[in-house]
Each structure stands twice: as structure tokens, then as C-alpha cells.
Design an enzyme around this catalytic site. Structure first.
Site, short mmCIF file in Angstrom:
data_model
loop_
_atom_site.label_atom_id
_atom_site.label_comp_id
_atom_site.label_asym_id
_atom_site.label_seq_id
_atom_site.Cartn_x
_atom_site.Cartn_y
_atom_site.Cartn_z
N GLY A 146 -14.34 14.92 -24.00
CA GLY A 146 -13.93 16.28 -24.31
C GLY A 146 -12.62 16.64 -23.66
O GLY A 146 -12.19 16.03 -22.68
N GLN A 193 -6.40 22.62 -20.17
CA GLN A 193 -6.08 21.40 -19.42
C GLN A 193 -4.68 20.88 -19.71
O GLN A 193 -4.16 20.05 -18.97
CB GLN A 193 -7.09 20.29 -19.73
N CYS A 223 -13.92 14.58 -15.15
CA CYS A 223 -12.98 15.47 -15.81
C CYS A 223 -11.57 14.92 -15.67
O CYS A 223 -11.19 14.47 -14.58
CB CYS A 223 -13.07 16.85 -15.16
N LEU A 224 -10.81 14.96 -16.75
CA LEU A 224 -9.43 14.46 -16.69
C LEU A 224 -8.59 15.24 -15.68
O LEU A 224 -7.62 14.71 -15.14
CB LEU A 224 -8.77 14.59 -18.08
N HIS A 229 -19.33 21.95 -20.27
CA HIS A 229 -18.22 21.59 -19.39
C HIS A 229 -16.89 22.09 -19.98
O HIS A 229 -16.08 22.69 -19.27
CB HIS A 229 -18.21 20.07 -19.20
N HIS A 251 -13.97 25.29 -18.95
CA HIS A 251 -12.50 25.22 -18.80
C HIS A 251 -11.85 26.48 -19.37
O HIS A 251 -10.82 26.94 -18.87
CB HIS A 251 -11.93 24.00 -19.52
NI NI Z 1 -13.03 18.73 -17.75
#
Ligand code: NI
Length: 170
Positions: free
Chosen positions: A47, A52, A97-98, A139, A143
Site C-alpha cells: 500500500g 507519503q 511502512c515505506l 494502515h 496516513h
Molecule cells: Ni505506511
């Protein structure tokens, strides 16, 4: 299309509450294409959310069809202005998470959820999700509200784990 830069903790833009998308136009579609290309670049994540990459809009992409432990899922989904309307049960599970590349953590999430969201054409769609896909969606929606998984740990001492390598899944 372009691969966008992924913001990482402690970038303050990750803490902002994103705004609703109001126009379902070619600019939105171009951005979604870039966001998807960014999701697939590097360690292909299940995802990604617009904040982000520094775009404070309520857009997420998830795709749980290529995970190592396949479970029922809707495949590739682009969700605009997603809203979770029902939560059921709870489950502890590991997340990464990235934007938090060096850690994974154990997070409690609802086991089953109902939600609605616009698709990229602006049509309202409804979904029911369970298990891993429900977790991934929760998740990503976090964000949009400026919440990272590390904000949801019960204990940083017992539920936060250093990641050695961010493995490529395929
Ligand atoms: Ni994330």
C-alpha cells in the site's frame, strides 16, 4: 509518469491531516499513475498513501494480491476519499511502512471492516475487507490522518523491531 520521493519519519508532512479530493480530472489520474509507479518501485509495498509523497490529499492504493500468504482480497484498488464505516473484532499483526524503513511493529487493528470510497472516476464504491487486506487499508487510511503505525504501538519496548533489510517481495 514519475517515481516520486517517499517522505520518511520524522518529516512533519507525514503528520498532516489530508484533504478530500474534489475533482476527478486528468490531473488526479496523472498523480495516481505516479503514485502507483512509486509504490511498485523499490521495495514493492502492498500500500501507499498520497501524503507519503508529500501530497496532502485523501488517496490510497492497496494491492494484497501478491503477498506471500495469499488471503481473500480485492486485488489492485485505488481508493479516493475512503471512509471506514464499520469495525469488527481485533487482531495483533506485524506492519511495515515505506516511510519508516528501519522498523516493523506489532499493531492492533480491526479484523473486519466496511468502507466506502470513490474510484478514480468519482463513482462511490463499497467494500468489505478482512484480515490482511483490512489491516493494509487501515494502515493507509491512518496516513491520511497523519498517523503512522509506530503511533499505534502498545509498547515501543516490546512491539517495535529493527529491520535488517527491506526485502523486495518479487
Ligand atoms: Ni505506511
Amino acid at each position: 509518469m514519475a517515481i516520486l520521493e517517499i517522505l520518511k519519519l520524522p518529516d512533519p508532512r507525514l503528520k498532516a491531516v489530508a484533504e478530500d479530493v474534489e475533482r476527478f480530472d486528468s490531473r488526479l489520474h496523472d498523480f495516481i499513475a505516479d503514485l502507483e509507479q512509486t509504490r511498485q518501485a523499490g521495495p514493492a509495498a502492498v500500500g501507499i498513501a498520497a501524503p507519503q509523497v508529500g501530497v496532502s490529499r485523501r488517496i490510497v492504493i492497496i494491492d494484497c494480491s501478491t503477498t506471500r500468504k495469499p488471503a481473500p482480497n480485492h486485488g489492485h484498488l485505488v481508493l479516493v476519499n475512503p471512509e471506514i464505516t464499520d469495525w469488527e473484532g481485533f487482531e495483533l499483526g506485524r506492519e511495515g511502512c515505506l516511510s519508516v524503513p528501519d522498523y516493523t511493529g506489532n499493531v492492533i487493528r480491526a479484523e473486519r471492516i466496511k468502507l466506502h470510497a470513490h474510484d478514480p472516476q468519482g463513482e462511490l464504491q463499497a467494500y468489505e475487507m478482512a484480515g490482511f487486506e483490512a489491516r493494509a487499508l487501515q494502515h493507509e487510511v491512518d496516513h491520511l490522518d497523519g498517523i503512522l503505525f509506530i503511533d499505534r504501538l502498545v509498547s515501543r519496548r516490546t512491539d517495535l523491531f529493527q529491520r535488517k533489510v527491506y526485502q523486495k517481495r518479487r
